[in-house]
Motif scaffolding. Sequence first.
Motif, PDB file in Angstrom:
ATOM      1  N   ASP A 156      -3.801  -6.776  -6.220  1.00  0.00           N
ATOM      2  CA  ASP A 156      -3.457  -7.956  -5.416  1.00  0.00           C
ATOM      3  C   ASP A 156      -2.151  -7.675  -4.686  1.00  0.00           C
ATOM      4  O   ASP A 156      -2.091  -6.849  -3.796  1.00  0.00           O
ATOM      5  N   GLY A 157      -1.067  -8.351  -5.061  1.00  0.00           N
ATOM      6  CA  GLY A 157       0.216  -8.140  -4.407  1.00  0.00           C
ATOM      7  C   GLY A 157       0.961  -6.962  -4.996  1.00  0.00           C
ATOM      8  O   GLY A 157       0.639  -6.466  -6.074  1.00  0.00           O
ATOM      9  N   PHE A 158       2.001  -6.512  -4.283  1.00  0.00           N
ATOM     10  CA  PHE A 158       2.785  -5.370  -4.788  1.00  0.00           C
ATOM     11  C   PHE A 158       4.156  -5.360  -4.123  1.00  0.00           C
ATOM     12  O   PHE A 158       4.400  -6.055  -3.126  1.00  0.00           O
ATOM     13  N   ALA A 159       5.039  -4.551  -4.690  1.00  0.00           N
ATOM     14  CA  ALA A 159       6.388  -4.414  -4.149  1.00  0.00           C
ATOM     15  C   ALA A 159       6.911  -3.026  -4.461  1.00  0.00           C
ATOM     16  O   ALA A 159       6.613  -2.447  -5.511  1.00  0.00           O
ATOM     17  N   PHE A 160       7.707  -2.485  -3.537  1.00  0.00           N
ATOM     18  CA  PHE A 160       8.354  -1.196  -3.737  1.00  0.00           C
ATOM     19  C   PHE A 160       9.714  -1.383  -4.398  1.00  0.00           C
ATOM     20  O   PHE A 160      10.492  -2.270  -4.015  1.00  0.00           O
ATOM     21  N   GLY A 161      10.005  -0.529  -5.381  1.00  0.00           N
ATOM     22  CA  GLY A 161      11.331  -0.487  -5.971  1.00  0.00           C
ATOM     23  C   GLY A 161      12.203   0.516  -5.246  1.00  0.00           C
ATOM     24  O   GLY A 161      11.717   1.398  -4.530  1.00  0.00           O
ATOM     25  N   ARG A 162      13.509   0.388  -5.442  1.00  0.00           N
ATOM     26  CA  ARG A 162      14.436   1.352  -4.853  1.00  0.00           C
ATOM     27  C   ARG A 162      14.158   2.754  -5.373  1.00  0.00           C
ATOM     28  O   ARG A 162      14.453   3.754  -4.720  1.00  0.00           O
ATOM     29  N   SER A 163      13.567   2.837  -6.555  1.00  0.00           N
ATOM     30  CA  SER A 163      13.204   4.118  -7.150  1.00  0.00           C
ATOM     31  C   SER A 163      12.076   4.818  -6.394  1.00  0.00           C
ATOM     32  O   SER A 163      11.831   5.999  -6.608  1.00  0.00           O
ATOM     33  N   GLY A 164      11.383   4.091  -5.522  1.00  0.00           N
ATOM     34  CA  GLY A 164      10.206   4.618  -4.850  1.00  0.00           C
ATOM     35  C   GLY A 164       8.913   4.250  -5.535  1.00  0.00           C
ATOM     36  O   GLY A 164       7.827   4.477  -4.997  1.00  0.00           O
ATOM     37  N   LYS A 165       9.012   3.667  -6.736  1.00  0.00           N
ATOM     38  CA  LYS A 165       7.804   3.235  -7.444  1.00  0.00           C
ATOM     39  C   LYS A 165       7.186   2.025  -6.765  1.00  0.00           C
ATOM     40  O   LYS A 165       7.884   1.217  -6.146  1.00  0.00           O
ATOM     41  N   LEU A 166       5.877   1.911  -6.908  1.00  0.00           N
ATOM     42  CA  LEU A 166       5.146   0.776  -6.372  1.00  0.00           C
ATOM     43  C   LEU A 166       4.581  -0.016  -7.542  1.00  0.00           C
ATOM     44  O   LEU A 166       3.841   0.519  -8.365  1.00  0.00           O
TER      45      LEU A 166
ATOM     46  N   LEU B  50      -2.580  -6.416 -10.981  1.00  0.00           N
ATOM     47  CA  LEU B  50      -4.028  -6.291 -11.130  1.00  0.00           C
ATOM     48  C   LEU B  50      -4.544  -7.644 -11.603  1.00  0.00           C
ATOM     49  O   LEU B  50      -4.410  -8.004 -12.776  1.00  0.00           O
ATOM     50  N   ALA B  51      -5.120  -8.389 -10.662  1.00  0.00           N
ATOM     51  CA  ALA B  51      -5.444  -9.793 -10.918  1.00  0.00           C
ATOM     52  C   ALA B  51      -6.521  -9.972 -11.972  1.00  0.00           C
ATOM     53  O   ALA B  51      -6.507 -10.954 -12.717  1.00  0.00           O
ATOM     54  N   ALA B  52      -7.487  -9.064 -12.039  1.00  0.00           N
ATOM     55  CA  ALA B  52      -8.566  -9.198 -13.013  1.00  0.00           C
ATOM     56  C   ALA B  52      -8.257  -8.490 -14.322  1.00  0.00           C
ATOM     57  O   ALA B  52      -8.727  -8.896 -15.382  1.00  0.00           O
ATOM     58  N   ALA B  53      -7.457  -7.432 -14.257  1.00  0.00           N
ATOM     59  CA  ALA B  53      -7.088  -6.691 -15.462  1.00  0.00           C
ATOM     60  C   ALA B  53      -5.886  -7.313 -16.166  1.00  0.00           C
ATOM     61  O   ALA B  53      -5.533  -6.899 -17.277  1.00  0.00           O
ATOM     62  N   ASN B  54      -5.220  -8.298 -15.517  1.00  0.00           N
ATOM     63  CA  ASN B  54      -4.037  -8.965 -16.095  1.00  0.00           C
ATOM     64  C   ASN B  54      -2.986  -7.944 -16.518  1.00  0.00           C
ATOM     65  O   ASN B  54      -2.550  -7.890 -17.669  1.00  0.00           O
ATOM     66  N   ALA B  55      -2.574  -7.137 -15.553  1.00  0.00           N
ATOM     67  CA  ALA B  55      -1.619  -6.076 -15.830  1.00  0.00           C
ATOM     68  C   ALA B  55      -0.823  -5.763 -14.574  1.00  0.00           C
ATOM     69  O   ALA B  55      -1.185  -6.164 -13.459  1.00  0.00           O
ATOM     70  N   ILE B  56       0.278  -5.025 -14.769  1.00  0.00           N
ATOM     71  CA  ILE B  56       1.075  -4.489 -13.671  1.00  0.00           C
ATOM     72  C   ILE B  56       0.910  -2.977 -13.700  1.00  0.00           C
ATOM     73  O   ILE B  56       1.226  -2.315 -14.696  1.00  0.00           O
ATOM     74  N   SER B  57       0.402  -2.421 -12.619  1.00  0.00           N
ATOM     75  CA  SER B  57       0.230  -0.982 -12.490  1.00  0.00           C
ATOM     76  C   SER B  57       1.445  -0.406 -11.779  1.00  0.00           C
ATOM     77  O   SER B  57       1.879  -0.933 -10.747  1.00  0.00           O
ATOM     78  N   VAL B  58       1.996   0.673 -12.315  1.00  0.00           N
ATOM     79  CA  VAL B  58       3.185   1.298 -11.729  1.00  0.00           C
ATOM     80  C   VAL B  58       2.772   2.653 -11.153  1.00  0.00           C
ATOM     81  O   VAL B  58       2.384   3.567 -11.889  1.00  0.00           O
ATOM     82  N   LEU B  59       2.863   2.775  -9.831  1.00  0.00           N
ATOM     83  CA  LEU B  59       2.520   4.013  -9.147  1.00  0.00           C
ATOM     84  C   LEU B  59       3.777   4.752  -8.743  1.00  0.00           C
ATOM     85  O   LEU B  59       4.785   4.134  -8.379  1.00  0.00           O
TER      86      LEU B  59
ATOM     87  N   GLY C 211       1.429   8.068  -5.358  1.00  0.00           N
ATOM     88  CA  GLY C 211       0.275   7.218  -5.605  1.00  0.00           C
ATOM     89  C   GLY C 211      -0.380   7.434  -6.942  1.00  0.00           C
ATOM     90  O   GLY C 211      -1.473   6.910  -7.190  1.00  0.00           O
ATOM     91  N   HIS C 212       0.267   8.177  -7.840  1.00  0.00           N
ATOM     92  CA  HIS C 212      -0.282   8.402  -9.175  1.00  0.00           C
ATOM     93  C   HIS C 212       0.182   7.283 -10.104  1.00  0.00           C
ATOM     94  O   HIS C 212       1.375   6.946 -10.136  1.00  0.00           O
ATOM     95  N   GLU C 213      -0.734   6.723 -10.856  1.00  0.00           N
ATOM     96  CA  GLU C 213      -0.346   5.688 -11.816  1.00  0.00           C
ATOM     97  C   GLU C 213       0.356   6.333 -13.003  1.00  0.00           C
ATOM     98  O   GLU C 213      -0.181   7.237 -13.639  1.00  0.00           O
ATOM     99  N   ARG C 214       1.543   5.837 -13.315  1.00  0.00           N
ATOM    100  CA  ARG C 214       2.338   6.385 -14.411  1.00  0.00           C
ATOM    101  C   ARG C 214       2.274   5.519 -15.656  1.00  0.00           C
ATOM    102  O   ARG C 214       2.432   6.023 -16.768  1.00  0.00           O
ATOM    103  N   GLU C 215       2.060   4.227 -15.482  1.00  0.00           N
ATOM    104  CA  GLU C 215       1.985   3.353 -16.645  1.00  0.00           C
ATOM    105  C   GLU C 215       1.466   1.989 -16.226  1.00  0.00           C
ATOM    106  O   GLU C 215       1.371   1.687 -15.031  1.00  0.00           O
ATOM    107  N   ARG C 216       1.143   1.190 -17.233  1.00  0.00           N
ATOM    108  CA  ARG C 216       0.764  -0.199 -17.024  1.00  0.00           C
ATOM    109  C   ARG C 216       1.568  -1.081 -17.964  1.00  0.00           C
ATOM    110  O   ARG C 216       1.855  -0.696 -19.096  1.00  0.00           O
ATOM    111  N   ILE C 217       1.883  -2.248 -17.460  1.00  0.00           N
ATOM    112  CA  ILE C 217       2.583  -3.245 -18.262  1.00  0.00           C
ATOM    113  C   ILE C 217       1.611  -4.383 -18.507  1.00  0.00           C
ATOM    114  O   ILE C 217       1.039  -4.935 -17.554  1.00  0.00           O
ATOM    115  N   GLU C 218       1.435  -4.740 -19.766  1.00  0.00           N
ATOM    116  CA  GLU C 218       0.509  -5.790 -20.154  1.00  0.00           C
ATOM    117  C   GLU C 218       1.188  -6.756 -21.101  1.00  0.00           C
ATOM    118  O   GLU C 218       2.230  -6.446 -21.683  1.00  0.00           O
TER     119      GLU C 218
END
Length: 377
Positions: free
Chosen positions: A284-294, A298-307, A311-318
């Motif tokens: 759904d929505g997203f934002a860039f950090g100063r670190s360069g991470k995105l 994830l609206a259906a997975a109820n999580a935050i994906s960190v790219l 563009g590689h996913e490094r972790e998820r926050i649940e």
Amino acid sequence: MPHHKLSSSSCFSGKLLVSGALALLSAVSMLIAGPARAHGWWYGEIKTFARTPADPGFPEGIAVHGNRVYVSGPATFGTAGRGPSKIFVYDRDNKDLTSTIVVAGEALDQEHALSCVAVDGHGRVYALSTQLGLLRFTKVGRRYVQGHYGAPLPDLPTCATAAPGEACAPAPIELPPIPNDIVFDEDGYAYVTDSFQATIFRYPPGGGAPEIWFQSPALAGGGPSPFGANGIRLDPRREHVYVSVTFSAADPSVGYIYRIPLVESPEEADLELVHEYAAGEAPDGFAFGRSGKLYVTLAAANAISVLDARGHERERIESSPGDEIPLDSPANVAFNDAAKTLLIVNHALLSGDADHFGVLRVWIGDTADPLEKPWLP
């Protein structure tokens, strides 16, 4: 304090093969083990920033300017016969609701919604209304004065049915426009995603009529939902416009992050895939950090994906079982730089649980890549 669920996609291992004394192993482990703690927070720890009122409910947009946090809604269907759309204004530091902006001029007996918000250099607030177009709110004393900034998005025929030379939507079925997210560039153009018409529109500096900036069948929605193009942001170098596709018509249920060169007239061939999400995750929505991470909701997975920047996913926050409010169809995100946290709008669209409407804060130890806030006329 409960640890939050973190899943890492990196090849880093939590165990080190270190020869030598156990004391050395323990010291090294303390430096690298996660989640790390700082200022009383655990990385990925989720707390409640604020609950948003059930009237109108279903919040979606969020913007931060100074010590003010703006949260807009409702972003849902079935609003005919209900009250007006609203923007709630919170104090960033003490989390108090300081004022409520009530949208005027909606035909309340018809479907009406308010999706996302943005702020310009003057601190004026812009909000996307499905009925009224792009609205602007100017703070005068203790109140906000509503003004009209941009015309509603046009209702386009599908390209399969359009007359030769007629503007059209490269979507599989004809649906009305659904303005979703908004972002400014440094010149003052406002880019707006249309979730149903596979189109990114652009408003000129100073407002007026929206023009088609980019279209592609890849932005069309499909599968379980017609929601295609959704979140939109500029990359830190201001070279690309990033856009999420929540459900793809080409590959039902799969979601994508794409990027498009930030030029006057990009070609369809310029669309570049950044990341693909599995079926049913719904970026759904997203934002860039100063670190360069995105940071992607994830609206259906109820999580935050960190790219990462590639563009590689490094972790998820649940969420964890002990959270006061769990992630529930998280929608849009903004940064509270003062606390190095993400502010996540809990849309709760799928559950409809009014107790989950609100804004959550997630400590990630990162600050924002600042959004463009042009000084508009």
